[in-house]
Design a protein around this motif. Structure first.
Motif, PDB file in Angstrom:
ATOM      1  N   ASN A 186      40.900  53.635  33.507  1.00 40.71           N
ATOM      2  CA  ASN A 186      39.609  53.039  33.177  1.00 40.71           C
ATOM      3  C   ASN A 186      39.736  51.610  32.681  1.00 40.71           C
ATOM      4  N   GLY A 187      40.594  50.870  33.321  1.00 43.85           N
ATOM      5  CA  GLY A 187      40.733  49.455  32.993  1.00 43.85           C
ATOM      6  C   GLY A 187      41.516  49.200  31.725  1.00 43.85           C
ATOM      7  N   PHE A 205      40.180  43.842  31.306  1.00 41.30           N
ATOM      8  CA  PHE A 205      41.417  43.842  32.113  1.00 41.30           C
ATOM      9  C   PHE A 205      41.226  42.767  33.171  1.00 41.30           C
ATOM     10  N   GLY A 211      42.587  51.499  44.469  1.00 36.88           N
ATOM     11  CA  GLY A 211      41.619  50.577  43.887  1.00 36.88           C
ATOM     12  C   GLY A 211      40.357  51.293  43.429  1.00 36.88           C
ATOM     13  N   GLN A 212      40.063  52.447  44.045  1.00 42.29           N
ATOM     14  CA  GLN A 212      38.819  53.144  43.721  1.00 42.29           C
ATOM     15  C   GLN A 212      38.934  53.993  42.462  1.00 42.29           C
ATOM     16  N   ALA A 213      40.137  54.548  42.279  1.00 47.48           N
ATOM     17  CA  ALA A 213      40.265  55.627  41.284  1.00 47.48           C
ATOM     18  C   ALA A 213      40.188  55.087  39.861  1.00 47.48           C
ATOM     19  N   GLU A 214      39.871  56.002  38.923  1.00 52.02           N
ATOM     20  CA  GLU A 214      39.823  55.587  37.516  1.00 52.02           C
ATOM     21  C   GLU A 214      41.232  55.371  36.989  1.00 52.02           C
ATOM     22  N   GLN A 257      44.709  54.056  37.960  1.00 54.20           N
ATOM     23  CA  GLN A 257      45.382  53.292  39.011  1.00 54.20           C
ATOM     24  C   GLN A 257      46.832  53.050  38.594  1.00 54.20           C
ATOM     25  N   PHE A 280      36.645  45.227  45.288  1.00 57.69           N
ATOM     26  CA  PHE A 280      37.644  46.122  45.890  1.00 57.69           C
ATOM     27  C   PHE A 280      37.808  47.295  44.929  1.00 57.69           C
ATOM     28  N   PHE A 283      38.729  43.952  36.095  1.00 57.56           N
ATOM     29  CA  PHE A 283      38.363  45.372  36.227  1.00 57.56           C
ATOM     30  C   PHE A 283      36.896  45.467  35.877  1.00 57.56           C
TER      31      PHE A 283
END
Lengths: 182, 195
Positions: free
Chosen positions: A82-83, A8, A49-52, A54, B156, B184
């Motif tokens: 997860n991207g 991604f 930005g942190q979470a799996e 988004q 980030f 990512f």
């Protein structure tokens, strides 16, 4: 079936970021790509930005393309898990859908809202829907189209409004009839 | 002893001394010109805390060595630092940590130039948000950090980014990045340093 596990990757002219609220405000030639899939827009916002899982919101000249679908609108939100781009919901006046890879006919649809599941290939059009399988045309409140098996359901859950359609004879039969009848 | 050489050396010395006396404007004794450049002061393993008017901590500077350099001839004061760490205090708690191999405050400047493994890390909530680069400048009056030459690698959350230029407002924690390429990248190990 869609390609999975491709990177991604994204790019843009400017990013304004706020470490505190976990947000990326992205603007200027925004382009997200994942294998053959891409999402383009003038602006985007990435939350969590942190979470799996988004949520990315895209605005202005939104163009989503996969191996099987092409979607255009003013606004789109995409879930990235997860991207992996999992699904997209686009809104427009109208938002537009076109199936990719159907050389012989143009499967298209227009609606206020179009939801597309990247994994299953199911497209759901709602809110003043116009849909064509390249030959016949339909209008209704809800149209669900499965790209993989090319099955169409119109107002599947029932609706106060009736389905209106134009069924055109198949092109080759139509020409035989006219020759025979002359 | 070859007197001729001795007399020649003496003559040369006289010329040098004469020239030295002629150009010297500060009336300084001759000996100090030849002495190696002396540091004004130096500190080892120093911790400097600058507080705000209300007494709360503002910026804490930690360095293995801080040295004041008197530059000739203007005798202006430059400050060099080694193994630098700067902690920024927000409203209630420590907000940012900045580390670098070296730092320089040029004469009469409010800008700190940091170089070598520069890393700016948010200490509040978003622990997985930081940037690393080779050079960074800090305007200590406006509390703004900005990239100078090298590209900046940023982390980030689950995204790694390469950024051409950056400007970070350390007070509001708002960053502006330009020409950004992101990816990512959920691995949380250190982002590779830019070459």
């Amino acid at each position: 079936a869609p390609s999975l596990d491709a990177d991604f990757v994204w790019s843009a002219d400017v990013v304004n970021s706020d470490f505190r609220n976990n947000t990326l405000d992205i603007s200027g030639n925004v382009r997200v790509t994942q294998g053959p899939k891409f999402i383009e827009a003038q602006t985007a916002r990435a939350r969590n930005g942190q979470a799996e899982k988004q949520q990315w919101t895209f605005e202005k000249d939104v163009h989503i393309r996969t191996e099987e679908a092409d979607l255009k609108s003013n606004l789109a939100t995409a879930a990235v898990v997860n991207g992996q781009i999992a699904n997209a919901r686009i809104e427009g006046s109208p938002a537009r859908f076109e199936q990719v890879g159907t050389d012989d006919r143009q499967v298209r649809g227009r609606a206020g809202v179009i939801e597309y599941d990247f994994d299953t290939g199911v497209v759901k059009l709602t809110n003043q829907v116009w849909f064509s399988n390249g030959k016949d045309e339909f209008r209704g409140d809800v149209v669900i189209y499965n790209i993989r098996d090319e099955r169409v359901q119109i107002n599947p859950g029932g609706s106060s409004n009736r389905v209106r359609g134009i069924i055109r004879p198949r092109q080759d039969k139509a020409s035989n009839n006219t020759e025979g009848g002359a | 002893m070859n007197w001729r050489w001795v007399s020649l050396a003496a003559a040369l010395a006289a010329i040098v001394i004469g020239y030295g006396a002629f150009v010297d404007d500060g009336g300084m004794p001759m000996a100090s010109h030849e002495m190696p450049e002396q540091p004004g002061y130096y500190l080892k393993d120093a911790v400097i805390l600058r507080t705000r008017e209300d007494g709360t901590p503002g910026v804490e500077l930690i360095a293995r060595r801080i040295q004041q350099q008197l530059t000739r001839p203007s005798r202006a004061e430059a400050i060099t630092m080694e193994s630098v760490r700067v902690n920024y205090f927000g409203k209630e708690d420590w907000q940012w940590a900045l580390t670098a191999d070296t730092g320089l405050v040029p004469p009469n400047s409010r800008v700190v130039q940091l170089e070598g493994n520069v890393e700016l890390r948010s200490l509040e909530g978003n622990a997985n948000a930081y940037l690393s680069t080779n050079e960074l400048a800090i305007d200590t009056e406006k509390n703004i950090a900005y990239s100078t030459r090298s590209p900046v690698q940023m982390r980030f959350g689950q995204h790694a980014m390469t950024v051409k230029s950056l400007r970070a407002d350390l007070t509001s924690e708002k960053l502006r990045l330009e020409t950004v390429n992101g990816r990512f990248d959920p691995t949380t190990e250190q982002v590779r340093r830019p070459r």
